[in-house]
Design an enzyme around this catalytic site. Structure first.
Site, mmCIF file in Angstrom:
data_model
loop_
_atom_site.group_PDB
_atom_site.id
_atom_site.type_symbol
_atom_site.label_atom_id
_atom_site.label_comp_id
_atom_site.label_asym_id
_atom_site.label_seq_id
_atom_site.Cartn_x
_atom_site.Cartn_y
_atom_site.Cartn_z
ATOM 1 N N ARG A 89 0.819 -1.213 0.000
ATOM 2 C CA ARG A 89 0.000 0.000 0.000
ATOM 3 C C ARG A 89 0.853 1.265 0.000
ATOM 4 O O ARG A 89 0.540 2.231 -0.675
ATOM 5 C CB ARG A 89 -0.879 0.001 1.259
ATOM 6 C CG ARG A 89 -1.633 1.294 1.442
ATOM 7 C CD ARG A 89 -2.011 1.528 2.888
ATOM 8 N NE ARG A 89 -3.075 0.659 3.330
ATOM 9 C CZ ARG A 89 -3.489 0.624 4.603
ATOM 10 N NH1 ARG A 89 -2.915 1.401 5.520
ATOM 11 N NH2 ARG A 89 -4.450 -0.192 4.969
ATOM 12 N N TYR A 90 1.884 1.268 0.819
ATOM 13 C CA TYR A 90 2.751 2.441 0.954
ATOM 14 C C TYR A 90 4.014 2.230 0.120
ATOM 15 O O TYR A 90 4.412 1.091 -0.126
ATOM 16 C CB TYR A 90 3.162 2.610 2.418
ATOM 17 C CG TYR A 90 2.046 2.939 3.378
ATOM 18 C CD1 TYR A 90 1.454 4.194 3.388
ATOM 19 C CD2 TYR A 90 1.612 1.993 4.304
ATOM 20 C CE1 TYR A 90 0.456 4.493 4.299
ATOM 21 C CE2 TYR A 90 0.607 2.285 5.220
ATOM 22 C CZ TYR A 90 0.033 3.543 5.213
ATOM 23 O OH TYR A 90 -0.942 3.847 6.114
ATOM 24 N N ARG A 93 7.146 0.197 2.206
ATOM 25 C CA ARG A 93 6.974 -0.928 3.121
ATOM 26 C C ARG A 93 5.819 -1.826 2.680
ATOM 27 O O ARG A 93 4.864 -1.371 2.053
ATOM 28 C CB ARG A 93 6.762 -0.460 4.560
ATOM 29 C CG ARG A 93 5.652 0.564 4.750
ATOM 30 C CD ARG A 93 6.026 1.461 5.942
ATOM 31 N NE ARG A 93 4.940 2.304 6.403
ATOM 32 C CZ ARG A 93 4.601 3.474 5.849
ATOM 33 N NH1 ARG A 93 5.230 3.882 4.760
ATOM 34 N NH2 ARG A 93 3.630 4.198 6.358
ATOM 35 N N CYS A 102 -4.236 -18.514 13.953
ATOM 36 C CA CYS A 102 -3.967 -17.737 15.168
ATOM 37 C C CYS A 102 -4.173 -18.628 16.387
ATOM 38 O O CYS A 102 -4.911 -19.617 16.321
ATOM 39 C CB CYS A 102 -4.900 -16.542 15.270
ATOM 40 S SG CYS A 102 -4.639 -15.364 13.930
ATOM 41 N N CYS A 106 -9.558 -13.775 17.497
ATOM 42 C CA CYS A 106 -10.195 -12.597 18.076
ATOM 43 C C CYS A 106 -11.476 -12.314 17.290
ATOM 44 O O CYS A 106 -11.458 -12.292 16.061
ATOM 45 C CB CYS A 106 -9.255 -11.400 17.975
ATOM 46 S SG CYS A 106 -7.603 -11.751 18.591
ATOM 47 N N CYS A 109 -11.398 -9.368 14.650
ATOM 48 C CA CYS A 109 -10.237 -9.340 13.741
ATOM 49 C C CYS A 109 -10.514 -8.594 12.440
ATOM 50 O O CYS A 109 -11.531 -8.811 11.790
ATOM 51 C CB CYS A 109 -9.812 -10.758 13.420
ATOM 52 S SG CYS A 109 -8.402 -10.813 12.299
ATOM 53 N N ARG A 111 -8.954 -9.081 9.749
ATOM 54 C CA ARG A 111 -8.822 -10.039 8.632
ATOM 55 C C ARG A 111 -9.743 -11.238 8.852
ATOM 56 O O ARG A 111 -9.446 -12.366 8.464
ATOM 57 C CB ARG A 111 -7.377 -10.498 8.463
ATOM 58 C CG ARG A 111 -6.429 -9.359 8.207
ATOM 59 C CD ARG A 111 -5.301 -9.635 7.238
ATOM 60 N NE ARG A 111 -4.604 -8.374 6.967
ATOM 61 C CZ ARG A 111 -3.544 -7.942 7.652
ATOM 62 N NH1 ARG A 111 -3.003 -8.679 8.592
ATOM 63 N NH2 ARG A 111 -3.005 -6.776 7.367
ATOM 64 N N ASP A 270 -11.766 -1.151 12.215
ATOM 65 C CA ASP A 270 -12.055 -1.070 10.779
ATOM 66 C C ASP A 270 -13.506 -1.491 10.540
ATOM 67 O O ASP A 270 -14.095 -2.196 11.361
ATOM 68 C CB ASP A 270 -11.100 -1.989 10.017
ATOM 69 C CG ASP A 270 -9.658 -1.531 10.161
ATOM 70 O OD1 ASP A 270 -9.413 -0.323 10.037
ATOM 71 O OD2 ASP A 270 -8.784 -2.383 10.415
ATOM 72 N N ASP A 307 -7.642 3.756 9.951
ATOM 73 C CA ASP A 307 -7.143 3.213 8.692
ATOM 74 C C ASP A 307 -8.237 3.480 7.663
ATOM 75 O O ASP A 307 -9.343 2.938 7.768
ATOM 76 C CB ASP A 307 -6.880 1.703 8.850
ATOM 77 C CG ASP A 307 -5.652 1.261 8.091
ATOM 78 O OD1 ASP A 307 -5.210 2.010 7.195
ATOM 79 O OD2 ASP A 307 -5.146 0.153 8.380
ATOM 80 N N LYS A 314 -3.266 5.213 6.971
ATOM 81 C CA LYS A 314 -3.614 5.473 8.366
ATOM 82 C C LYS A 314 -3.493 6.968 8.650
ATOM 83 O O LYS A 314 -2.515 7.596 8.243
ATOM 84 C CB LYS A 314 -2.679 4.707 9.301
ATOM 85 C CG LYS A 314 -2.820 3.199 9.217
ATOM 86 C CD LYS A 314 -1.904 2.518 10.228
ATOM 87 C CE LYS A 314 -2.055 1.018 10.225
ATOM 88 N NZ LYS A 314 -1.537 0.380 8.977
HETATM 89 C C1 LIG Z 1 -0.541 -0.410 8.891
HETATM 90 C C2 LIG Z 1 0.042 -0.817 7.620
HETATM 91 C C3 LIG Z 1 1.401 -0.643 7.351
HETATM 92 C C4 LIG Z 1 2.382 -0.083 8.364
HETATM 93 O O1 LIG Z 1 2.083 1.203 8.722
HETATM 94 P P1 LIG Z 1 3.056 1.988 9.729
HETATM 95 O O2 LIG Z 1 2.319 3.259 9.962
HETATM 96 O O3 LIG Z 1 4.362 2.146 9.023
HETATM 97 O O4 LIG Z 1 3.188 1.149 10.963
HETATM 98 C C5 LIG Z 1 1.863 -0.996 6.108
HETATM 99 N N1 LIG Z 1 1.058 -1.509 5.161
HETATM 100 C C6 LIG Z 1 -0.256 -1.707 5.403
HETATM 101 C C7 LIG Z 1 -1.089 -2.302 4.328
HETATM 102 C C8 LIG Z 1 -0.803 -1.370 6.633
HETATM 103 O O5 LIG Z 1 -2.098 -1.600 6.874
HETATM 104 S S1 SF4 Z 2 -6.487 -9.860 15.532
HETATM 105 FE FE1 SF4 Z 2 -6.845 -11.373 13.911
HETATM 106 S S2 SF4 Z 2 -4.818 -11.815 13.079
HETATM 107 FE FE2 SF4 Z 2 -4.507 -10.827 15.073
HETATM 108 S S3 SF4 Z 2 -4.352 -12.526 16.538
HETATM 109 FE FE3 SF4 Z 2 -6.482 -11.876 16.523
HETATM 110 S S4 SF4 Z 2 -7.477 -13.218 15.031
HETATM 111 FE FE4 SF4 Z 2 -5.268 -13.344 14.669
#
Ligand SMILES: *Cc1c(COP(=O)(O)O)cnc(C)c1O
Ligand code: SF4
Length: 351
Positions: A89-90, A93, A102, A106, A109, A111, A270, A307, A314
């Site tokens: 995305r960025y 990174r 996991c 959670c 979550c 995801r 989210d 986010d 973010k």
């Molecule tokens: C949160 C996130 C990051 C890391 O963000 P930082 O602000 O650098 O901690 C990188 N890629 C994605 C897709 C993210 O959701």
């Molecule tokens: S938030 Fe989602 S990815 Fe993170 S530990 Fe919990 S279930 Fe696993």
């Protein structure tokens, strides 16, 4: 089998197993678990004091998960994935999803669409493709291992991934996001720490959401990581009924510092399908930040971030401390007093 693997095998994964311990009707939970998996480790289960408490809410399925109508992937992680298991995305990174499993699933979550099935992460056979993408993109200097839970991988697989990343010279730092110190603290072994410390500079971001998750065993897990020279951060998710309270959050941040963990983010929930009952108003998050700044150690202040939908990035939010009138700033302090600050009259230097 290592001790942590035995604990994982001893975890409960069906609502019926709760019925023996707690007084509740598990029948409505069956269909929830058919859609979104459940797993609670013996350690995390032992933290529950009563039905509905902050630990319970984070790990026990709730029928409301099935009636929420948000999108499954509001951050468009799928769309931002150049190779399976990687999110780019960025510019500098990437997030590499190395596991779909996991220790505890959670309920909130982000995801939720993929954890517990095989569909989220890059399988071991796909690792070469991910590494090739990172190697081909020299602007990537930061790789975040996430999932799922990276530390549910065996030591050997983890070492293989880290070694692969370290062969790419433009990768400066590696981060691992993990919740095991809270959910399966026995996973943090001396052997694991010996492996991790060979791949510095490596950062670990933990995930504690409530002061009751910080126990003697989770503190010891954090101490082992910190003693391996790994800087520890924490990402908390702001959760209705769990930690949406300035005093609870302040206690959590203070206790994290006491175990050498530096608070990094508080995440606004989210808009993920199946998690709506945890959502809090943004004003609540801002009130929590207001309760931290000035009232306790500056180091106990994380960033409160939203986010943005669509994977737009973010954004940090702060209470409104700043008012401008002409060349003057009027700045409100933690006691609610507004103080005038006169800026210098000079243009910004631009490169
Ligand atoms: C949160 C996130 C990051 C890391 O963000 P930082 O602000 O650098 O901690 C990188 N890629 C994605 C897709 C993210 O959701
Ligand atoms: S938030 Fe989602 S990815 Fe993170 S530990 Fe919990 S279930 Fe696993």
């Amino acid at each position: 089998m290592e001790k942590w693997q035995k604990s994982l095998a001893d975890s409960i994964d069906s609502p019926v197993q709760l019925a023996g311990r707690f007084n509740l009707d598990v029948e409505p939970l069956r269909s929830v678990v058919a859609r979104y998996p459940m797993r609670i480790t013996p350690h995390y289960l032992s933290l529950i004091e009563e039905v509905g408490d902050p630990i319970w809410q984070q790990c026990v399925p709730d029928p409301r998960e099935l009636t929420d109508t948000q999108q499954a992937d509001p951050l468009n992680e799928q769309g931002l994935s150049p190779v399976p298991g990687l999110i780019h995305r960025y510019p500098d990174r990437v997030v590499w999803l190395v596991s779909s499993q996991c220790a505890v699933y959670c309920r909130f979550c982000m995801r939720k669409r993929g954890v517990g099935c095989g569909c989220l992460h890059s399988a071991r056979g796909d690792h070469a493709a991910v590494l090739a993408y990172i190697a081909d993109n020299p602007q990537i200097r930061d790789v975040i291992l996430s999932g799922g839970e990276p530390l549910l991988l065996d030591d050997e697989v983890l070492d293989e991934i880290l070694t692969g990343l370290r062969k790419i010279h433009h990768v400066d730092i590696i981060r691992i996001g993990t919740r095991v110190p809270a959910t399966l603290p026995e996973r943090i072994t001396h052997r694991l720490c010996r492996i991790l410390r060979q791949h510095h500079p490596l950062y670990v971001n933990l995930h504690f959401n409530h002061p009751r998750e910080i126990t003697p065993v989770s503190s010891r897990a954090c101490a082992l990581l910190a003693d391996a020279g790994i800087p520890l951060g924490n990402q908390t998710v702001l959760l209705s009924g769990v930690n949406d309270d300035p005093e609870v959050m302040k206690t959590l941040m203070q206790r994290l510092l006491a175990i050498r963990v530096r608070p990094y983010y508080i995440h606004q929930m989210d808009l993920v399908q199946g998690t709506g009952h945890f959502r809090t108003p943004v004003a609540q998050g801002i009130a929590i930040m207001e309760g931290l700044r000035g009232h306790t150690s500056g180091m106990a202040n994380p960033y409160y971030v939203i986010d943005l939908p669509g994977g737009k990035g973010k954004v940090p939010l702060l209470p409104d401390y700043v008012k401008r009138r002409g060349g003057k700033f009027f700045l409100r302090n933690f006691r609610g007093k507004t103080i005038e600050y006169r800026d210098i009259e000079k243009g910004l230097s631009t490169p």
